[in-house]
Design a protein around this motif. Structure first.
Motif, PDB file in Angstrom:
ATOM      1  N   ILE A 328       0.814  -1.214   0.000  1.00 30.63           N
ATOM      2  CA  ILE A 328       0.000   0.000   0.000  1.00 30.63           C
ATOM      3  C   ILE A 328       0.850   1.267   0.000  1.00 30.63           C
ATOM      4  O   ILE A 328       0.519   2.265  -0.653  1.00 30.63           O
ATOM      5  CB  ILE A 328      -0.995  -0.008   1.199  1.00 30.63           C
ATOM      6  CG1 ILE A 328      -1.965   1.161   1.094  1.00 30.63           C
ATOM      7  CG2 ILE A 328      -0.261  -0.028   2.530  1.00 30.63           C
ATOM      8  CD1 ILE A 328      -3.091   1.106   2.116  1.00 30.63           C
ATOM      9  N   ALA A 373      -2.556   5.503   4.885  1.00 33.27           N
ATOM     10  CA  ALA A 373      -1.963   4.177   4.696  1.00 33.27           C
ATOM     11  C   ALA A 373      -1.339   3.686   5.992  1.00 33.27           C
ATOM     12  O   ALA A 373      -1.458   2.503   6.351  1.00 33.27           O
ATOM     13  CB  ALA A 373      -0.919   4.225   3.582  1.00 33.27           C
ATOM     14  N   GLN A 384       1.154  -4.770   5.174  1.00 25.26           N
ATOM     15  CA  GLN A 384       1.133  -3.730   4.153  1.00 25.26           C
ATOM     16  C   GLN A 384       0.662  -4.237   2.795  1.00 25.26           C
ATOM     17  O   GLN A 384       0.488  -3.444   1.864  1.00 25.26           O
ATOM     18  CB  GLN A 384       2.531  -3.109   4.009  1.00 25.26           C
ATOM     19  CG  GLN A 384       2.996  -2.388   5.253  1.00 25.26           C
ATOM     20  CD  GLN A 384       4.345  -1.717   5.102  1.00 25.26           C
ATOM     21  OE1 GLN A 384       4.991  -1.377   6.084  1.00 25.26           O
ATOM     22  NE2 GLN A 384       4.790  -1.500   3.882  1.00 25.26           N
ATOM     23  N   MET A 386      -1.909  -5.251   0.206  1.00 27.66           N
ATOM     24  CA  MET A 386      -3.337  -4.996  -0.001  1.00 27.66           C
ATOM     25  C   MET A 386      -4.112  -6.271  -0.316  1.00 27.66           C
ATOM     26  O   MET A 386      -5.329  -6.308  -0.162  1.00 27.66           O
ATOM     27  CB  MET A 386      -3.534  -3.979  -1.134  1.00 27.66           C
ATOM     28  CG  MET A 386      -2.955  -2.614  -0.838  1.00 27.66           C
ATOM     29  SD  MET A 386      -3.302  -1.408  -2.155  1.00 27.66           S
ATOM     30  CE  MET A 386      -2.447  -2.173  -3.550  1.00 27.66           C
ATOM     31  N   MET A 458      -6.130   0.760  -5.250  1.00 25.71           N
ATOM     32  CA  MET A 458      -5.690   0.732  -3.856  1.00 25.71           C
ATOM     33  C   MET A 458      -6.861   0.940  -2.908  1.00 25.71           C
ATOM     34  O   MET A 458      -7.007   0.220  -1.905  1.00 25.71           O
ATOM     35  CB  MET A 458      -4.629   1.815  -3.629  1.00 25.71           C
ATOM     36  CG  MET A 458      -4.155   1.950  -2.192  1.00 25.71           C
ATOM     37  SD  MET A 458      -2.987   3.318  -1.977  1.00 25.71           S
ATOM     38  CE  MET A 458      -4.083   4.732  -2.226  1.00 25.71           C
ATOM     39  N   THR A 462      -8.400  -2.043  -0.435  1.00 20.93           N
ATOM     40  CA  THR A 462      -8.185  -1.828   0.999  1.00 20.93           C
ATOM     41  C   THR A 462      -9.496  -1.760   1.766  1.00 20.93           C
ATOM     42  O   THR A 462      -9.645  -2.423   2.812  1.00 20.93           O
ATOM     43  CB  THR A 462      -7.386  -0.527   1.224  1.00 20.93           C
ATOM     44  OG1 THR A 462      -6.144  -0.609   0.519  1.00 20.93           O
ATOM     45  CG2 THR A 462      -7.113  -0.308   2.713  1.00 20.93           C
TER      46      THR A 462
END
Length: 678
Positions: A328, A373, A384, A386, A458, A462
């Motif tokens: 991420i 993030a 970290q 995703m 992203m 997420t």
């Protein structure tokens, strides 16, 4: 005002010294509070300076420049420490101090359990909290010195200081090999850029005989037509040489191709410093420097075209790399590279004001995205990837909404801050007639779709979709990972983390609408940024400007808006509606995907050619120079020679009288022969 300028600069330095030097004698909260207080003082004073300089129009000494003291005089050239505070400086001070303050507050929560990242009993880990606060305050001080400089010597001091502290921060977790590799890489790549930058400053001193900005700018016409032979028989325009050398420094600091390779690896540092480096400080130093040097760059269209092409390459090709990242933080890092390319393109078409405008808006929403993030990483217990997230919206509502604001600002959604600055850059490039502007236009226009695609890839991976972290928690529980918090539900982060997110979200929405008219079409940078009439693309755009609402409505009818919406729709379809199709596309384009994952081969080439070549050269010099020449010939060889001569000479020391008589006779015969024949 001189005392205010000094206090603004020295406040974070004071906090850094207290936390760093006396860290072992004070408690953690004291180290944190004294550094936060120092940056808070700087922020308040930056507000005072902004009001006095920008709102009230007061410039100290009439030109904003004041010398504090003379450090050295050499052959009539004065090397001084001083400040140049005008609208450009005041804007940068306000942005840097605000973002830095948010990062300091955020660090209270993010680094609270940092001792778990160190080996048990580690002295460095025990005082890492103090050290980190000391470093980020020192970083802020260094940036202030760079931004406020009124001469090239002080500019270079701040330039190198931010580079040094970034080295310390990227490698903060120095017990990790990857962190050491990353900070060494950043240090070496920046040395390449800084070598060019130093040569540029040397050229300025050679041609102008001064280090003072205003004196150099005032005499810029004096070197028009002057040439210098960089290579024998190949004359270069002196002003072009100066500008390109200075820009090489900007390429290193602002991570432009091919000196971009250090920035993604800088994610090895803790998330707060990622936000500080990538948002409003180190990486924007090159953009600020070129804008400050606009009187020089305007004298060379060749230099402007170089800036334009390098920026266009960076904006487009670095954006593509964000599409294939799963970390991420690295997605946001490649986004920074691409946006820096946009700023550089603006500088290349002489739209310096648009470049600085995007710098300002980008500082807020990019810091917001990095800290968002980091909030996700905290909630996911330092996961970290995703691919092991998803469905976090209901667990982290504040982080969700602030991250959405940051993402919308990044893609240039109408009304958000990034919309105004990015659209202005694209329109300015379209209006430019400089060589390379056509290529640059298509690069930045295509980059809009790419930005929206990787940004919302992203965001959707997420916060939306299935909760994939439950699978990773199952793996952790069965020994596939060693996270201490395996099996815990994600949760919203503490207020010291979410408060900076909310405060950064506000300017990410409103600052574009507030500043678009004065910065781009008003006299905000009058007398600060110099643009020749034939290069003034913003003046052309101002003819069609009819207020903020008109700007928004016009933007919604232009290609960038529809490309951004197409990028969001594509991300929704591929990563939420039909994720299986995304996998199929990745397989079909596996060759392209491998190229992107390999960063176009830059890292492999650098490791093989530069690093490998340096090691090979070192081995050659060691084996042939040290072992063979110095040790083998000069040291051991001379000893062997003495031994050989001694071995022969000892036969003449026999102790027999007739041997000595024979030697005397032979010596006499040789002497007589010499005199007779020579």
């Amino acid at each position: 005002m001189e005392q205010i300028y000094l206090a603004l600069v020295l406040a974070p330095l004071f906090g850094s010294v207290i936390a760093g030097v006396f860290g072992s004698w004070i408690e953690r909260r004291v180290a944190a509070l004294v550094t936060i207080a120092g940056v808070a003082v700087s922020f308040v004073l930056a507000l005072v300076v902004f009001k006095d300089t920008v709102l009230d129009g007061n410039l100290i000494n009439g030109n904003g420049s004041v010398d504090i003291y003379t450090w050295m005089v050499s052959e009539g050239i004065q090397f001084k420490v001083g400040f140049l505070v005008d609208n450009l400086t005041a804007s940068m001070l306000l942005v840097v101090s605000f973002v830095s303050l948010m990062v300091h507050i955020y660090t209270l929560g993010y680094m609270a359990d940092d001792h778990h990242n160190w080996p048990a009993g580690s002295h460095a880990g025990a005082y890492g909290y103090h050290r980190f606060f000391s470093y980020i305050s020192l970083f802020t001080f260094s940036m202030f010195m760079l931004v406020m400089a009124n001469n090239f010597m002080q500019l270079f001091f701040g330039w190198e200081a931010v580079g040094l502290v970034s080295y310390l921060l990227i490698g903060f977790w120095f017990q990790r090999d990857t962190a050491i590799y990353a900070n060494l890489k950043a240090f070496l790549v920046n040395r390449v850029g800084d070598f060019g930058f130093l040569l540029g400053i040397g050229a300025v001193l050679f041609f102008f005989g001064s280090m003072d900005y205003l004196e150099v700018f005032a005499n810029r016409e004096s070197i028009v037509g002057k040439e210098v032979e960089v290579f024998a028989g190949v004359p270069w325009s002196a002003i072009t040489l100066i500008c390109i050398l200075l820009f090489i420094g900007a390429m290193g600091k602002s991570a432009q191709v091919p000196l971009h390779v250090w920035l993604p690896d800088s994610m090895e540092g803790p998330t707060p410093i990622s936000a500080l480096i990538h948002a409003a400080t180190m990486v924007t130093a090159g953009i600020f420097m070129v804008a400050r040097m606009s009187p020089l760059f305007e004298m060379s269209e060749t230099a402007l075209s170089v800036v334009l092409i390098i920026g266009a390459i960076t904006a487009f090709f670095m954006g593509l790399l964000g599409l294939v990242q799963n970390d991420i933080k690295k997605v946001v890092a490649y986004s920074t590279l691409s946006q820096l390319g946009y700023m550089t393109v603006a500088l290349g078409v002489s739209a310096y004001a648009a470049g600085i405008f995007h710098l300002v808006t980008h500082a807020f929403f990019k810091a917001l995205l990095f800290l968002g993030a980091g909030s996700v990483i905290i909630a996911m217990h330092h996961q970290q990837d995703m691919r092991h997230m998803g469905g976090l919206r209901k667990y982290m509502p504040i982080t969700y909404w602030t991250s959405l604001i940051g993402s919308l600002a990044l893609i240039g959604f109408p009304g958000f801050s990034g919309f105004f600055s990015k659209d202005a850059i694209i329109e300015a490039v379209h209006a430019s007639t400089l060589p390379g502007s056509d290529i640059a236009y298509w690069a930045v226009l295509s980059g809009v779709f790419i930005t929206a695609l990787y940004s919302f890839r992203m965001f959707f991976l997420t916060f939306h979709g299935p909760e994939r972290f439950r699978d990773s928690q199952h793996d952790e529980a069965h020994g596939h990972d060693d996270h201490d918090h395996a099996g815990h539900e994600p949760h919203e982060t503490p207020w010291v983390v979410t408060l900076p997110l909310v405060l950064l979200a506000i300017p990410s929405v409103v600052v574009g609408a507030l500043l678009v008219e004065p910065m781009l079409f008003g006299d905000y940078f009058s007398g600060v940024i110099h643009v020749l009439p034939q290069h003034d693309v913003l003046a052309q755009l101002s003819e069609g400007y009819h207020g903020v609402l008109g700007f928004v409505l016009h933007g919604m009818m232009m290609p960038p808006f529809w490309l951004a919406m197409a990028g969001v729709a594509t991300a929704w379809f591929l990563f939420l509606k039909r994720p299986d199709l995304a996998s199929v596309i990745a397989d079909r384009l596996s060759i392209l995907r491998r190229i992107l994952l390999a960063n176009y081969g830059f890292d492999r080439f650098n490791d093989a050619f530069f690093a490998g070549g340096s090691r090979a050269l070192g081995r050659l010099l060691w084996q042939k120079g040290d072992v063979s020449l110095i040790d083998g010939t000069m040291v051991n060889g001379s000893a062997r020679l003495v031994g050989w001569v001694s071995g022969i000479a000892r036969h003449f020391q026999s102790g027999y009288l007739y041997h000595y008589a024979l030697v005397m006779v032979l010596g006499l015969v040789l002497a007589l022969g010499w005199f007779l024949f020579f």
